[in-house]
Design a protein around this motif. Structure first.
Motif, PDB file in Angstrom:
ATOM      1  N   PRO A  46       8.651  14.416   8.841  1.00  0.00           N
ATOM      2  CA  PRO A  46       9.062  14.046  10.189  1.00  0.00           C
ATOM      3  C   PRO A  46      10.481  14.543  10.435  1.00  0.00           C
ATOM      4  O   PRO A  46      11.310  14.572   9.525  1.00  0.00           O
ATOM      5  CB  PRO A  46       9.015  12.512  10.165  1.00  0.00           C
ATOM      6  CG  PRO A  46       9.162  12.134   8.734  1.00  0.00           C
ATOM      7  CD  PRO A  46       8.606  13.267   7.916  1.00  0.00           C
ATOM      8  N   ASP A  51       0.825  -1.217   0.000  1.00  0.00           N
ATOM      9  CA  ASP A  51       0.000   0.000   0.000  1.00  0.00           C
ATOM     10  C   ASP A  51       0.852   1.258   0.000  1.00  0.00           C
ATOM     11  O   ASP A  51       0.458   2.270   0.547  1.00  0.00           O
ATOM     12  CB  ASP A  51      -0.926  -0.012   1.220  1.00  0.00           C
ATOM     13  CG  ASP A  51      -0.151   0.075   2.521  1.00  0.00           C
ATOM     14  OD1 ASP A  51       1.080  -0.077   2.486  1.00  0.00           O
ATOM     15  OD2 ASP A  51      -0.784   0.313   3.568  1.00  0.00           O
ATOM     16  N   THR A  52       2.016   1.202  -0.632  1.00  0.00           N
ATOM     17  CA  THR A  52       2.898   2.370  -0.579  1.00  0.00           C
ATOM     18  C   THR A  52       2.785   3.258  -1.808  1.00  0.00           C
ATOM     19  O   THR A  52       3.397   4.320  -1.848  1.00  0.00           O
ATOM     20  CB  THR A  52       4.364   1.927  -0.496  1.00  0.00           C
ATOM     21  OG1 THR A  52       4.670   1.170  -1.682  1.00  0.00           O
ATOM     22  CG2 THR A  52       4.617   1.062   0.712  1.00  0.00           C
ATOM     23  N   PRO A  78      13.815   9.662   9.741  1.00  0.00           N
ATOM     24  CA  PRO A  78      14.485  10.570  10.671  1.00  0.00           C
ATOM     25  C   PRO A  78      14.508  10.023  12.096  1.00  0.00           C
ATOM     26  O   PRO A  78      15.427  10.339  12.856  1.00  0.00           O
ATOM     27  CB  PRO A  78      13.654  11.852  10.599  1.00  0.00           C
ATOM     28  CG  PRO A  78      12.591  11.627   9.615  1.00  0.00           C
ATOM     29  CD  PRO A  78      12.631  10.239   9.105  1.00  0.00           C
ATOM     30  N   TYR A 114       7.513   5.962  -1.102  1.00  0.00           N
ATOM     31  CA  TYR A 114       8.109   7.022  -0.290  1.00  0.00           C
ATOM     32  C   TYR A 114       8.398   6.563   1.136  1.00  0.00           C
ATOM     33  O   TYR A 114       7.563   5.980   1.803  1.00  0.00           O
ATOM     34  CB  TYR A 114       7.177   8.242  -0.249  1.00  0.00           C
ATOM     35  CG  TYR A 114       7.436   9.247  -1.356  1.00  0.00           C
ATOM     36  CD1 TYR A 114       8.083   8.881  -2.524  1.00  0.00           C
ATOM     37  CD2 TYR A 114       7.039  10.570  -1.211  1.00  0.00           C
ATOM     38  CE1 TYR A 114       8.311   9.804  -3.529  1.00  0.00           C
ATOM     39  CE2 TYR A 114       7.264  11.502  -2.215  1.00  0.00           C
ATOM     40  CZ  TYR A 114       7.909  11.116  -3.378  1.00  0.00           C
ATOM     41  OH  TYR A 114       8.138  12.032  -4.368  1.00  0.00           O
ATOM     42  N   ALA A 115       9.613   6.888   1.607  1.00  0.00           N
ATOM     43  CA  ALA A 115       9.999   6.636   2.988  1.00  0.00           C
ATOM     44  C   ALA A 115       9.615   7.871   3.804  1.00  0.00           C
ATOM     45  O   ALA A 115       9.527   8.954   3.254  1.00  0.00           O
ATOM     46  CB  ALA A 115      11.505   6.406   3.056  1.00  0.00           C
ATOM     47  N   PRO A 116       9.412   7.764   5.117  1.00  0.00           N
ATOM     48  CA  PRO A 116       9.507   6.564   5.938  1.00  0.00           C
ATOM     49  C   PRO A 116       8.245   5.706   5.934  1.00  0.00           C
ATOM     50  O   PRO A 116       8.216   4.713   6.643  1.00  0.00           O
ATOM     51  CB  PRO A 116       9.762   7.123   7.328  1.00  0.00           C
ATOM     52  CG  PRO A 116       9.092   8.453   7.340  1.00  0.00           C
ATOM     53  CD  PRO A 116       9.190   8.976   5.944  1.00  0.00           C
ATOM     54  N   PHE A 117       7.235   6.083   5.147  1.00  0.00           N
ATOM     55  CA  PHE A 117       6.033   5.243   5.159  1.00  0.00           C
ATOM     56  C   PHE A 117       6.394   3.818   4.747  1.00  0.00           C
ATOM     57  O   PHE A 117       5.994   2.850   5.382  1.00  0.00           O
ATOM     58  CB  PHE A 117       4.968   5.816   4.216  1.00  0.00           C
ATOM     59  CG  PHE A 117       3.697   5.022   4.222  1.00  0.00           C
ATOM     60  CD1 PHE A 117       2.835   5.082   5.308  1.00  0.00           C
ATOM     61  CD2 PHE A 117       3.373   4.170   3.179  1.00  0.00           C
ATOM     62  CE1 PHE A 117       1.679   4.321   5.347  1.00  0.00           C
ATOM     63  CE2 PHE A 117       2.219   3.414   3.205  1.00  0.00           C
ATOM     64  CZ  PHE A 117       1.372   3.494   4.286  1.00  0.00           C
ATOM     65  N   TYR A 137       0.490  11.042   0.086  1.00  0.00           N
ATOM     66  CA  TYR A 137      -0.090   9.776   0.486  1.00  0.00           C
ATOM     67  C   TYR A 137       0.560   9.290   1.784  1.00  0.00           C
ATOM     68  O   TYR A 137       1.784   9.200   1.876  1.00  0.00           O
ATOM     69  CB  TYR A 137       0.103   8.741  -0.622  1.00  0.00           C
ATOM     70  CG  TYR A 137      -0.349   7.377  -0.187  1.00  0.00           C
ATOM     71  CD1 TYR A 137      -1.698   7.131   0.034  1.00  0.00           C
ATOM     72  CD2 TYR A 137       0.559   6.369   0.047  1.00  0.00           C
ATOM     73  CE1 TYR A 137      -2.121   5.902   0.477  1.00  0.00           C
ATOM     74  CE2 TYR A 137       0.150   5.133   0.487  1.00  0.00           C
ATOM     75  CZ  TYR A 137      -1.194   4.900   0.704  1.00  0.00           C
ATOM     76  OH  TYR A 137      -1.602   3.687   1.158  1.00  0.00           O
ATOM     77  N   VAL A 154       4.852   9.877   9.291  1.00  0.00           N
ATOM     78  CA  VAL A 154       5.280   9.834   7.896  1.00  0.00           C
ATOM     79  C   VAL A 154       5.161  11.226   7.281  1.00  0.00           C
ATOM     80  O   VAL A 154       4.803  12.167   7.958  1.00  0.00           O
ATOM     81  CB  VAL A 154       4.424   8.827   7.089  1.00  0.00           C
ATOM     82  CG1 VAL A 154       4.548   7.452   7.692  1.00  0.00           C
ATOM     83  CG2 VAL A 154       2.982   9.273   7.051  1.00  0.00           C
ATOM     84  N   PHE A 202       6.420   2.374   8.465  1.00  0.00           N
ATOM     85  CA  PHE A 202       5.017   2.417   8.870  1.00  0.00           C
ATOM     86  C   PHE A 202       4.122   1.416   8.168  1.00  0.00           C
ATOM     87  O   PHE A 202       3.178   0.910   8.756  1.00  0.00           O
ATOM     88  CB  PHE A 202       4.476   3.836   8.690  1.00  0.00           C
ATOM     89  CG  PHE A 202       5.051   4.780   9.689  1.00  0.00           C
ATOM     90  CD1 PHE A 202       4.411   5.004  10.894  1.00  0.00           C
ATOM     91  CD2 PHE A 202       6.259   5.410   9.458  1.00  0.00           C
ATOM     92  CE1 PHE A 202       4.960   5.862  11.840  1.00  0.00           C
ATOM     93  CE2 PHE A 202       6.822   6.261  10.388  1.00  0.00           C
ATOM     94  CZ  PHE A 202       6.174   6.484  11.583  1.00  0.00           C
TER      95      PHE A 202
END
Ligand code: HEM
Ligand SMILES: [Cu+2]
Ligand SMILES: [Cu+2]
Lengths: 576, 354
Positions: free
Chosen positions: B158, A161-162, A258, A167-170, B181, B141, A174
């Motif tokens: 963040p 689901d990214t 971060p 994209y980080a940090p998702f 997103y 995020v 997460f």
């Protein structure tokens, strides 16, 4: 259409990738070509023939296109109403748009034209027997299919689901979906691109027929050369970015998050360093196809050959300098934004050069409007719209409002769907007689092109308005005031879906007919048309020697010559 | 049914500038597209097969034409760059009178607090005409703060502050979206910006929890977290006074050199979370890290407090160890029995020890 008696000396019966009904097999044997040389499954799966590998790619990319298309259809259905009512869960929607993006980009559009048409045509066009490294070529296909199948399996059992942008940090900290396996699939598939690029470059350098100087290369070959450069220079950076995501996810090494001491903007730099040039991996092969179709259907040499070849290389090189235009509001410095935007406007120039040269190629031509030409004209128009909206997005202050809205979605679909896929379909129609030995039904072809054109514009034009109004992308639910435009878009998508199914049906159907399209139904120049259709395994019975410049057409003479590409071939086959 | 918007509302001071640049580029784009369309269809029709026209000696190249269609698009492109760059610089330059409002994004809501102390979630009430500067950070995020009617957007990261400013010019209720997103409920991470008349705004501000102001809360946190124990007036350890520090250059010890760093939000934040990364010249690195102990909201409040005391003159030079450029760094004062991992006062409040 082509159901005339089979006077072709080649005879109708030839093997294909669809079983030929016994009723059609005739007494006279067809000449040996790459399709009927052997029939076993093994002879296909272990083939080293670039033409067969091209067909293997065709099966692969068509499959992934329809998988990605089904996902798109469900997404559009969900967006018909503001609330969530088709999928019943935002997570399902998020997985679906990720699946759509990942499949369409990595498993359809990047390999589509180079894998199918590039593989099939590049050696034929330069008068070679095969690519420089046939085993690597087969390996590329296996890597691609392995990566694609793995991705498909994990997308079905759980998914990610990214978004295709990871994209980080998702993506690293997460998301609790299958990011790691998906990353590995993308990583592996990257090698397929790299190997294909390598193969094309070496082939172009070393395997040209006598007389095929660089100045006589068809622009199709130039474009694939430029594409290959991007593939081998850009793809490793994507691989690195994905690898680092994996390291951070697995071992908590702080690279992007971060909270672990990393920098999320670094990921965006790495990602776009590949992914902006990657949009040209998807676009240049589309231009490659249009470069061949336009001169053939205007019956005259292409205008400004040197500038056309130069523009392709310029796009490939400049494309590496503009990645930061995806990050104007990401928190990168204002000065970085100014420089990236400034450079972005320079990429626009070679694109404009291409468009104007295509236009000029029609001047004093003898223009015909068969299906491939309709797709090429569609490409020029839609690419122009995609390009000017791309310039708007490259305009600093203007992108601030439009970034990550439906305006961006509309822009890149105009480029990738309106541009590249139109070109891909045009190319398949144009070379179908060469690939399969059969013509497609012209009436259905024109109808399909029209339905696709109308459906496409109805689907994506309203999205420009939605974006300017402020509707963000990647939204499962949206405010009610956006509904009317979304309903229009969904209506367009259903027309578009029909449009894509029409060619699928008639291409498959055409395989039941006899292979009597003839060596050169379009009376095109280019070495690929000098050999039989379908070509023999070794491509040319007699090694060709090139003595004329490319696109050696004469419009005045063409006016005097009958034009009946859909008549079955009358003349005996000359090979060589 | 047909009563749906085609154009977004225009309700901030940059919106008219934005729309001017936008429509300029649309006009260029439409002109260019129509030009290509007419050229393609015109030529294709004129030279379609079967028409009796002159087809002798079709030209194959022309340097003049190539120069023309390299030159003209380049000039037009540069005009687009110019107009949008001016707009961008404007979007990055907040006016001096802007009120600062801290914003914290988290999956999946926006938390905002007015300087007067009033807190809001997914809503922002503002008086018309008042310039506002959002100081934004994310707890998890990347998010992105977007108000279409104001034509402004900025990613919220963040670990790092980003800023965005606008001046609402029209009373009304405008949508607020998250445009980066960010996971499951990305599409509902939004709300409203309510622009009110000055009088209405003051009435709104006065209702319910008046509470402490942002700076007041920051001061309380400053004491509660024992910052004052080291940085305050009666401190027993050697630590720099923070009055006057905000916005000024600070000498930082880098190896055996000293560099000056501007004490902005980012510097203060790093000083609190990663004190070892920037040690003020002349001091021992004894400040404990507050990583994981202060929320993003708390940090914003403490910074607001440090900023508020920034305008106060620093107490007499005697209280500060002198940094003397000629003599280098003064020997730091020993703090007997001081444990870096256990700041003084950590034992005073049991709930603070972790
Ligand atoms: C050549 C084929 C092209 C393709 C396949 C393509 C594709 C894309 C894609 C996929 C995105 C979305 C990125 C995201 O997920 O946020 C995008 C955005 C963008 N494109 Fe293109 N593009 C192409 C050409 C161009 C051209 C010619 C320009 C301008 C010279 C351009 C400028 C931009 C800009 C500035 C963005 C960022 C917009 C934003 O995110 O706000 N693109 N494009
Ligand atoms: Cu880009
Ligand atoms: Cu979000």
């Amino acid at each position: 259409m082509s159901d005339h008696p089979h006077t072709h000396p080649a005879g109708p019966a030839s093997g294909g990738f669809a079983p030929v009904p016994p009723a059609l097999s005739q007494t006279r044997r067809a000449p040996i070509n790459y399709l009927n040389a052997a029939y076993s499954v093994r002879s296909w799966l272990l083939t080293l023939d670039h033409k067969r590998i091209g067909l293997l790619y065709l099966i692969g990319v068509t499959f992934f296109f329809f998988v990605g298309g089904v996902a798109a259809t469900v997404l559009r259905l969900e967006l018909m109403t503001p609330g969530g009512d088709v999928l019943h869960s935002p997570d399902a929607y998020n997985r679906l748009f990720t699946m759509h993006g990942v499949i369409m980009i990595f498993f359809f559009l990047v390999p589509a034209i180079p894998g199918v048409l590039g593989n099939f045509l590049l050696p034929l066009m330069i008068g070679a027997r095969d690519l420089a490294f046939p085993r690597l070529n087969l390996l590329s296909w296996y890597i691609y299919m392995f990566g694609g199948t793995a991705a498909l399996i994990l997308l079905i059992f759980g998914g990610i689901d990214t978004g295709w942008t990871f994209y980080a940090p998702f993506s690293t900290t997460f998301s609790n979906t299958m990011v790691l396996p998906a990353g590995i699939a993308v990583f592996i598939t990257g090698f397929s691109s790299i190997l294909t690029g390598l193969n094309f470059i070496v082939t172009t350098h070393t395997m040209r027929a006598p007389g095929m100087t660089w100045g006589r290369l068809p622009l199709f070959v130039w474009a694939h050369y430029a594409t290959s450069l991007i593939m081998i220079l850009g793809t490793p950076v994507l691989a690195i970015a994905v690898l680092l995501i994996g390291l951070e996810r697995l071992f908590g090494i702080g690279i992007f998050d971060p909270a672990l001491g990393g920098d999320p903007i670094l990921f965006q730099h790495l990602f776009w360093f590949y992914s902006h040039p990657a949009v040209y991996i998807m676009l240049l092969p589309g231009m490659a196809v249009v470069n061949e179709i336009v001169p053939c259907f205007t019956r005259r040499p292409i205008f400004g050959y040197k500038f056309m070849a130069g523009a392709l290389l310029a796009i490939a090189v400049l494309g590496f300098l503009v990645w930061g235009h995806h990050m104007f509001v990401s928190g990168q410095s204002m000065y970085a934004g100014l420089i990236f935007s400034f450079l972005t406007f320079f990429v626009a120039v070679p694109s404009a050069v291409k468009v104007f040269n295509w236009c000029a190629t029609m001047y004093k031509g003898s223009v015909r409007f068969e299906t491939p030409m309709l797709y090429a004209l569609g490409f020029i128009g839609l690419f122009t719209i995609g390009g000017v909206t791309g310039l708007m997005l490259g305009s600093l202050g203007i992108d601030v409002h439009l970034h990550d809205t439906y305006f961006v979605v509309a822009h890149f679909h105009y480029i990738m769907v309106g541009g590249s896929i139109m070109a891909f379909l045009g190319g398949i129609h144009f070379w179908w007689p060469k690939i399969s030995g059969r013509m497609y039904p012209e009436l259905w072809g024109k109808l399909g092109a029209l339905v696709i054109f109308v459906g496409f514009n109805l689907t994506f034009f309203p999205q420009f308005l939605l974006g300017y109004l402020g509707m963000p992308r990647r939204y499962y639910e949206y405010p009610g005031e956006f509904q009317v435009l979304n309903v229009m878009s969904t209506a367009g998508a259903s027309i578009l879906a029909v449009g894509y199914i029409i060619p699928l049906i008639y291409f498959i159907d055409s395989l039941r007919k006899p292979a009597n399209a003839g060596r050169n139904p379009w009376r095109a120049t280019g070495l690929e048309w000098q050999t039989a259709s379908p070509p023999p395994t070794e491509n040319f019975a007699v090694a060709p020697v090139v003595t004329t410049p490319p696109y050696n057409y004469d419009p005045a003479e063409a006016e005097q010559t009958p034009w009946n590409p859909f008549q079955p071939e009358q003349e005996p086959v000359h090979v060589g | 049914m047909w009563n749906f918007p085609i154009l977004p509302e225009s309700a901030s001071s940059v919106a008219p500038d934005y729309d001017f640049a936008f429509w300029y580029e649309v006009a260029v784009g439409v002109f260019f597209t129509l030009f290509v369309l007419v050229l393609v269809l015109g030529l294709a029709n004129r030279y379609r097969r079967g028409r009796q026209v002159d087809r002798s000696h079709p030209p194959t190249h022309s340097l003049k034409l190539e120069a023309l269609w390299i030159g003209v698009p380049l000039v037009i492109a540069m005009s687009m760059f110019g107009i949008s760059a001016v707009l961008y610089i404007k979007q990055f330059s907040p006016p001096g009178d802007a009120v600062e409002i801290p914003v914290v994004g988290k999956q999946w809501m926006w938390k905002l607090q007015h300087p007067e102390g009033k807190k809001e979630i997914n809503e922002l009430h503002l008086p018309v005409g008042q310039a506002v500067r959002l100081k934004m950070i994310s707890q998890d995020v990347i998010h992105s703060f977007f108000i279409p009617a104001f034509r402004v957007k900025q990613d919220v990261l963040p670990g790092r502050y980003t800023e965005m400013w606008f001046r609402p010019t029209k009373i009304g209720r405008y949508r607020l979206f998250c445009t980066e997103y960010c996971g499951t409920d990305h599409s509902v991470m939004g709300g409203w910006v309510e622009v009110m008349s000055q009088a209405d705004y003051e009435r709104w501000l006065a209702t319910e929890q008046a509470g402490e102001s942002l700076v007041e809360e920051g001061r309380r946190l400053f004491v509660l977290n024992h910052c004052a124990g080291c940085h305050g007036e009666n401190a027993t350890v050697q630590a720099p006074r923070l009055e006057g520090v905000y916005g000024r250059p600070v000498p930082i010890q880098v190896g055996d050199r000293v560099e000056f760093v501007q004490a902005d939000d980012r510097y203060i934040r790093d000083s609190i979370l990663l004190p070892k990364s920037q040690v003020v010249a002349g001091y021992q690195p004894i400040m404990p890290s507050y990583q994981g102990q202060l929320s993003e909201e708390d940090l914003l409040k403490i910074i607001a407090y440090i900023k508020a005391i920034g305008n106060r003159p620093a107490p007499g030079p005697a209280a500060q160890p002198q940094y003397d450029a000629d003599r280098g760094i003064q020997p730091a004062v020993e703090v007997p029995g001081y444990d870096v991992d256990k700041p003084p006062g950590a034992t005073l409040l049991p709930e603070q020890t972790r």
